[in-house]
Design a protein around this motif. Sequence first.
Motif, short mmCIF file in Angstrom:
data_model
loop_
_atom_site.label_atom_id
_atom_site.label_comp_id
_atom_site.label_asym_id
_atom_site.label_seq_id
_atom_site.Cartn_x
_atom_site.Cartn_y
_atom_site.Cartn_z
N GLY A 51 0.81 -1.21 0.00
CA GLY A 51 0.00 0.00 0.00
C GLY A 51 0.84 1.26 0.00
O GLY A 51 2.07 1.21 -0.17
N PRO A 52 0.24 2.41 0.21
CA PRO A 52 0.95 3.68 0.16
C PRO A 52 2.03 3.83 1.23
O PRO A 52 3.06 4.44 0.98
N ALA A 53 1.82 3.27 2.42
CA ALA A 53 2.84 3.37 3.47
C ALA A 53 4.10 2.60 3.07
O ALA A 53 5.22 3.07 3.27
N TRP A 54 3.91 1.42 2.49
CA TRP A 54 5.06 0.63 2.05
C TRP A 54 5.82 1.37 0.95
O TRP A 54 7.05 1.43 0.96
N ARG A 55 5.08 1.94 0.00
CA ARG A 55 5.73 2.67 -1.10
C ARG A 55 6.51 3.88 -0.58
O ARG A 55 7.61 4.16 -1.04
N ALA A 56 5.94 4.60 0.38
CA ALA A 56 6.64 5.76 0.94
C ALA A 56 7.92 5.32 1.65
O ALA A 56 8.97 5.96 1.51
N LYS A 57 7.85 4.23 2.37
CA LYS A 57 9.04 3.73 3.07
C LYS A 57 10.10 3.27 2.08
O LYS A 57 11.29 3.54 2.26
N GLN A 58 9.68 2.56 1.03
CA GLN A 58 10.64 2.08 0.04
C GLN A 58 11.27 3.24 -0.72
O GLN A 58 12.47 3.21 -1.02
N THR A 59 10.50 4.26 -1.03
CA THR A 59 11.03 5.43 -1.72
C THR A 59 12.05 6.14 -0.84
O THR A 59 13.12 6.52 -1.31
N ALA A 60 11.74 6.28 0.44
CA ALA A 60 12.67 6.92 1.38
C ALA A 60 13.93 6.10 1.54
O ALA A 60 15.04 6.65 1.59
N THR A 61 13.82 4.80 1.59
CA THR A 61 14.98 3.92 1.74
C THR A 61 15.85 3.97 0.50
O THR A 61 17.08 4.03 0.60
N ARG A 62 15.26 3.98 -0.67
CA ARG A 62 16.03 4.03 -1.91
C ARG A 62 16.77 5.36 -2.06
O ARG A 62 17.88 5.41 -2.56
#
Length: 66
Positions: A51-62
């Motif tokens: 979901g959107p929380a996972w995508r935000a975390k992955q974007t921040a990690t990348r």
Amino acid sequence: MASISSASLPSPASRRDRANPLAEIRAFWRQFFARAFNPYRPELYYMRGPGPAWRAKQTATRQHST
């Protein structure tokens, strides 16, 4: 997503049940509680993917790792 459930129609009431409205009320509440408090809810276990929380975390990690 809507779920579709199928329930068979109740059989015609016998003469004894029609003469006793308390039996009909009791049957209604018994069926109501059986359905209302059924512990199995498949929509709680259905995985739709990240979901959107996972995508935000992955974007921040990348962004921090590059």
